[in-house]
Design a protein around this motif. Structure first.
Motif, PDB file in Angstrom:
ATOM      1  N   SER A 192       0.803  -1.138  -0.046  1.00  0.00           N
ATOM      2  CA  SER A 192      -0.002   0.220  -0.002  1.00  0.00           C
ATOM      3  C   SER A 192       0.782   1.267  -0.056  1.00  0.00           C
ATOM      4  N   CYS A 193       0.376   2.196  -0.783  1.00  0.00           N
ATOM      5  CA  CYS A 193       1.087   3.594  -0.605  1.00  0.00           C
ATOM      6  C   CYS A 193      -0.099   4.711  -0.275  1.00  0.00           C
ATOM      7  N   ILE A 194       0.230   5.223   0.820  1.00  0.00           N
ATOM      8  CA  ILE A 194      -0.819   6.133   1.250  1.00  0.00           C
ATOM      9  C   ILE A 194      -0.114   7.582   1.190  1.00  0.00           C
ATOM     10  N   THR A 195      -0.755   8.385   0.641  1.00  0.00           N
ATOM     11  CA  THR A 195      -0.360  10.015   0.350  1.00  0.00           C
ATOM     12  C   THR A 195      -0.785  10.735   1.264  1.00  0.00           C
ATOM     13  N   SER A 196      -0.197  12.080   1.487  1.00  0.00           N
ATOM     14  CA  SER A 196      -0.642  12.988   2.454  1.00  0.00           C
ATOM     15  C   SER A 196      -0.183  14.210   1.889  1.00  0.00           C
ATOM     16  N   GLY A 197      -0.996  15.368   2.234  1.00  0.00           N
ATOM     17  CA  GLY A 197      -0.497  16.750   1.609  1.00  0.00           C
ATOM     18  C   GLY A 197      -0.928  17.196   0.302  1.00  0.00           C
ATOM     19  N   TRP A 198      -1.442  16.203  -0.326  1.00  0.00           N
ATOM     20  CA  TRP A 198      -2.105  16.632  -1.618  1.00  0.00           C
ATOM     21  C   TRP A 198      -2.904  15.349  -2.140  1.00  0.00           C
ATOM     22  N   SER A 199      -3.729  15.714  -3.353  1.00  0.00           N
ATOM     23  CA  SER A 199      -4.604  14.503  -3.800  1.00  0.00           C
ATOM     24  C   SER A 199      -4.041  13.995  -5.113  1.00  0.00           C
TER      25      SER A 199
END
Length: 124
Positions: free
Chosen positions: A21-28
């Protein structure tokens, strides 16, 4: 601040499966293509899979085609890599990356942001 955090790596036996899994934050992630790369000890980073901004297009390295599946959930700002029938040669650190644009590419130069990686080790 753009952040990508990979998880799901581990030590498995040949033939087993893992889901990264790769979860991102700070942007869409909704406007960007996403990709997975890997780097084995002593080797250069290599392309694994990529997916377009809407999931309509995917590409894979020949070495993983038919065994790995990339997917994404834009609502969760997440990208996944389902890895089946793992082989010892799949052992590497796996990195998630965000493209500069919305399409797919196997060229690492087209990716603007990278995660720290998650280790996948496949024993024979």
């Amino acid at each position: 601040q753009v952040q990508l955090v990979e998880s799901g790596g581990g030590l498995v036996q040949a033939g087993d499966s893992l889901r990264l899994s790769c979860i991102t934050s700070g942007w869409s992630i909704g406007n960007y293509g996403m990709g997975w790369f890997r780097q084995a000890p002593g080797k250069e980073r290599q392309f694994v899979a990529a997916i377009s901004w809407n999931g309509a297009s995917t590409i894979y390295a020949d070495s993983v085609k038919g065994r790995f599946t990339i997917s994404r959930d834009n609502a969760k700002n997440a990208v996944y890599l389902q890895m089946n029938s793992l082989k010892p040669e799949d052992t590497a650190v796996y990195y998630c990356a965000r493209r500069k644009f919305g399409g797919v590419s196997s060229d690492s130069g087209g990716y603007a942001s990278w995660g720290q990686g998650t280790q996948v080790t496949v024993s024979s």
